[in-house]
Every structure is written in C-alpha cells, then in structure tokens.
Design a protein around this motif. Structure first.
Motif, PDB file in Angstrom:
ATOM      1  N   ARG A 113       0.848  -1.186   0.000  1.00 11.86           N
ATOM      2  CA  ARG A 113       0.000   0.000   0.000  1.00 11.86           C
ATOM      3  C   ARG A 113       0.881   1.233   0.000  1.00 11.86           C
ATOM      4  O   ARG A 113       1.766   1.378   0.849  1.00 11.86           O
ATOM      5  CB  ARG A 113      -0.908   0.001   1.222  1.00 11.86           C
ATOM      6  N   ALA A 114       0.649   2.115  -0.966  1.00 10.39           N
ATOM      7  CA  ALA A 114       1.410   3.361  -1.052  1.00 10.39           C
ATOM      8  C   ALA A 114       1.038   4.262   0.114  1.00 10.39           C
ATOM      9  O   ALA A 114      -0.132   4.393   0.477  1.00 10.39           O
ATOM     10  CB  ALA A 114       1.123   4.057  -2.374  1.00 10.39           C
ATOM     11  N   MET A 115       2.077   4.868   0.709  1.00  8.66           N
ATOM     12  CA  MET A 115       1.910   5.818   1.808  1.00  8.66           C
ATOM     13  C   MET A 115       2.793   7.013   1.490  1.00  8.66           C
ATOM     14  O   MET A 115       3.921   7.116   1.982  1.00  8.66           O
ATOM     15  CB  MET A 115       2.344   5.200   3.136  1.00  8.66           C
ATOM     16  N   GLY A 116       2.322   7.894   0.618  1.00  8.97           N
ATOM     17  CA  GLY A 116       3.147   9.009   0.158  1.00  8.97           C
ATOM     18  C   GLY A 116       4.331   8.452  -0.610  1.00  8.97           C
ATOM     19  O   GLY A 116       4.163   7.612  -1.497  1.00  8.97           O
ATOM     20  N   VAL A 136       3.482 -21.282  14.479  1.00  9.14           N
ATOM     21  CA  VAL A 136       3.121 -19.870  14.590  1.00  9.14           C
ATOM     22  C   VAL A 136       3.128 -19.225  13.211  1.00  9.14           C
ATOM     23  O   VAL A 136       3.905 -19.614  12.341  1.00  9.14           O
ATOM     24  CB  VAL A 136       4.092 -19.125  15.556  1.00  9.14           C
ATOM     25  N   THR A 137       2.264 -18.262  13.037  1.00 16.16           N
ATOM     26  CA  THR A 137       2.312 -17.385  11.870  1.00 16.16           C
ATOM     27  C   THR A 137       2.694 -15.999  12.375  1.00 16.16           C
ATOM     28  O   THR A 137       2.069 -15.481  13.310  1.00 16.16           O
ATOM     29  CB  THR A 137       0.961 -17.336  11.136  1.00 16.16           C
ATOM     30  N   ALA A 138       3.738 -15.439  11.790  1.00 18.75           N
ATOM     31  CA  ALA A 138       4.217 -14.107  12.140  1.00 18.75           C
ATOM     32  C   ALA A 138       3.771 -13.146  11.039  1.00 18.75           C
ATOM     33  O   ALA A 138       4.100 -13.352   9.870  1.00 18.75           O
ATOM     34  CB  ALA A 138       5.730 -14.105  12.286  1.00 18.75           C
ATOM     35  N   ILE A 139       3.015 -12.144  11.426  1.00 16.24           N
ATOM     36  CA  ILE A 139       2.482 -11.165  10.479  1.00 16.24           C
ATOM     37  C   ILE A 139       3.241  -9.855  10.682  1.00 16.24           C
ATOM     38  O   ILE A 139       3.288  -9.341  11.791  1.00 16.24           O
ATOM     39  CB  ILE A 139       0.975 -10.950  10.691  1.00 16.24           C
ATOM     40  N   SER A 140       3.839  -9.346   9.601  1.00 13.66           N
ATOM     41  CA  SER A 140       4.650  -8.131   9.694  1.00 13.66           C
ATOM     42  C   SER A 140       4.163  -7.074   8.712  1.00 13.66           C
ATOM     43  O   SER A 140       3.687  -7.394   7.629  1.00 13.66           O
ATOM     44  CB  SER A 140       6.115  -8.427   9.343  1.00 13.66           C
ATOM     45  N   VAL A 141       4.360  -5.836   9.127  1.00 12.91           N
ATOM     46  CA  VAL A 141       4.192  -4.697   8.228  1.00 12.91           C
ATOM     47  C   VAL A 141       5.533  -3.956   8.238  1.00 12.91           C
ATOM     48  O   VAL A 141       6.025  -3.565   9.289  1.00 12.91           O
ATOM     49  CB  VAL A 141       3.050  -3.760   8.662  1.00 12.91           C
ATOM     50  N   LEU A 142       6.097  -3.822   7.062  1.00 10.61           N
ATOM     51  CA  LEU A 142       7.338  -3.077   6.880  1.00 10.61           C
ATOM     52  C   LEU A 142       7.014  -1.808   6.102  1.00 10.61           C
ATOM     53  O   LEU A 142       6.163  -1.827   5.210  1.00 10.61           O
ATOM     54  CB  LEU A 142       8.361  -3.901   6.097  1.00 10.61           C
ATOM     55  N   LEU A 143       7.670  -0.723   6.440  1.00 12.12           N
ATOM     56  CA  LEU A 143       7.481   0.528   5.726  1.00 12.12           C
ATOM     57  C   LEU A 143       8.769   0.828   4.989  1.00 12.12           C
ATOM     58  O   LEU A 143       9.819   1.015   5.608  1.00 12.12           O
ATOM     59  CB  LEU A 143       7.135   1.665   6.689  1.00 12.12           C
ATOM     60  N   ALA A 144       8.701   0.806   3.654  1.00 10.48           N
ATOM     61  CA  ALA A 144       9.879   1.002   2.810  1.00 10.48           C
ATOM     62  C   ALA A 144       9.810   2.354   2.121  1.00 10.48           C
ATOM     63  O   ALA A 144       8.845   2.646   1.409  1.00 10.48           O
ATOM     64  CB  ALA A 144       9.961  -0.101   1.765  1.00 10.48           C
ATOM     65  N   GLY A 145      10.838   3.162   2.355  1.00 13.51           N
ATOM     66  CA  GLY A 145      10.968   4.422   1.631  1.00 13.51           C
ATOM     67  C   GLY A 145      11.491   4.143   0.232  1.00 13.51           C
ATOM     68  O   GLY A 145      11.983   3.049  -0.048  1.00 13.51           O
ATOM     69  N   GLU A 146      11.368   5.110  -0.635  1.00 16.30           N
ATOM     70  CA  GLU A 146      11.871   4.929  -1.997  1.00 16.30           C
ATOM     71  C   GLU A 146      13.362   4.693  -1.989  1.00 16.30           C
ATOM     72  O   GLU A 146      14.103   5.342  -1.248  1.00 16.30           O
ATOM     73  CB  GLU A 146      11.538   6.167  -2.858  1.00 16.30           C
ATOM     74  N   ALA A 147      13.781   3.749  -2.820  1.00 19.10           N
ATOM     75  CA  ALA A 147      15.216   3.460  -2.955  1.00 19.10           C
ATOM     76  C   ALA A 147      15.903   4.665  -3.582  1.00 19.10           C
ATOM     77  O   ALA A 147      15.349   5.339  -4.440  1.00 19.10           O
ATOM     78  CB  ALA A 147      15.406   2.214  -3.810  1.00 19.10           C
ATOM     79  N   SER A 148      17.130   4.904  -3.148  1.00 23.70           N
ATOM     80  CA  SER A 148      17.883   6.015  -3.709  1.00 23.70           C
ATOM     81  C   SER A 148      18.462   5.624  -5.071  1.00 23.70           C
ATOM     82  O   SER A 148      18.680   4.455  -5.345  1.00 23.70           O
ATOM     83  CB  SER A 148      19.007   6.427  -2.753  1.00 23.70           C
ATOM     84  N   ALA A 149      18.699   6.619  -5.876  1.00 26.44           N
ATOM     85  CA  ALA A 149      19.198   6.360  -7.233  1.00 26.44           C
ATOM     86  C   ALA A 149      20.643   6.004  -7.231  1.00 26.44           C
ATOM     87  O   ALA A 149      21.404   6.259  -6.376  1.00 26.44           O
ATOM     88  CB  ALA A 149      18.976   7.580  -8.110  1.00 26.44           C
TER      89      ALA A 149
END
Length: 149
Positions: A113-116, A136-149
């Motif tokens: 999901r895009a977040m800005g 067990v099931t491990a549920i994660s949310v990672l927030l990835a910023g745009e990769a640098s050029a």
C-alpha cells in the motif's frame, strides 16, 4: 525504484531448518526481560508439560528474520534496508516454541500500500515444526521508503 508491485502474492522458498537451542531461548529471554522460570529452567518448563524451556512469544522473530532476508535480497524488489522500518508485528500461535524444535519458515507477501513516498509491505511467515505441524504465523508490516538512485 519503488517497491516492486509484483511482490504481492509471491511466496518464498522454505528456509533451512532452524534448531531452537536452550541457550538461545535463555539469551533471548534475558534480552527481552522475560523472567518467567519456564524460559530459563527446564524443570519449570517440564512442570508445565513442555519438553524443555519455552521461548518467549516474540522469539518467533528469530526464525521470521530468515524469511525477511529472503524478501530484502529478492532481485528487483525495490527495497533497501537503509530505507526500511519495521512498523507492526503480530503472532498467531498454535503452540509455544520449545528448545529442541526444528522449525522451517515460509514467507508470503500479502499486500502493498502506497503511503506518500513510502510503501507498506504486508507479509505473513508460516513457521512449522519438523513434522510439518503449524507452530506460529508471524504477520509483519514493513514501511519502505523509496530506494535512492
């Protein structure tokens, strides 16, 4: 490069088996201030019906970490570690992790999901024991910023 939308629905290969060691459980328990005797003393764990010391609930992250590395190392993922934040974590247990368990994990990317300028990456890691039974099931949310050029 933004996070690759083709990651959604991707399931990574199972990890190599991870043998849960008594001392690793004790170290993790000390590091997370889990002071209950079941995490440190095999006799206390046996009194509760377990074969050996019981890992604190967040110990599943040790095994899940193996799958997160697969995601981060995926070619053309668009994810760079220096631009990544671990935003959320949940666990669904069938039973506790106990020293002596041999665990294998499989990660699936369940959504983006895009977040800005960033992207939320949702994933589930299913962890099973040597007989293939769910632990067990491990549920994660990672927030990835745009990769640098």
């Amino acid at each position: 490069m933004p996070v690759n939308p083709d990651l959604v629905g991707q399931e990574f290969p199972p990890t190599d088996a991870y043998l849960v060691g008594r001392e690793k459980v004790r170290e993790f328990a000390r590091a997370t201030f889990a002071e209950d005797p079941q995490h440190h003393d095999p006799e206390a764990a046996r009194a509760l019906g377990y074969a050996d010391v019981v890992a604190p609930p967040t110990f599943a992250m040790v095994i899940q970490d193996l799958t997160i590395h697969q995601l981060l190392n995926a070619p053309n993922s668009g994810i760079e570690l220096q631009n990544l934040i671990h935003a959320e974590q949940k666990f669904r247990y069938s039973r506790p992790i106990v020293a002596g368990d041999e665990l294998t994990a499989t990660l699936s990317v369940t959504g983006l999901r895009a977040m800005g300028p960033a992207t939320m990456i949702n994933s589930e890691t299913t962890i099973v024991d040597a007989s293939g039974e769910h632990v067990v099931t491990a549920i994660s949310v990672l927030l990835a910023g745009e990769a640098s050029a």
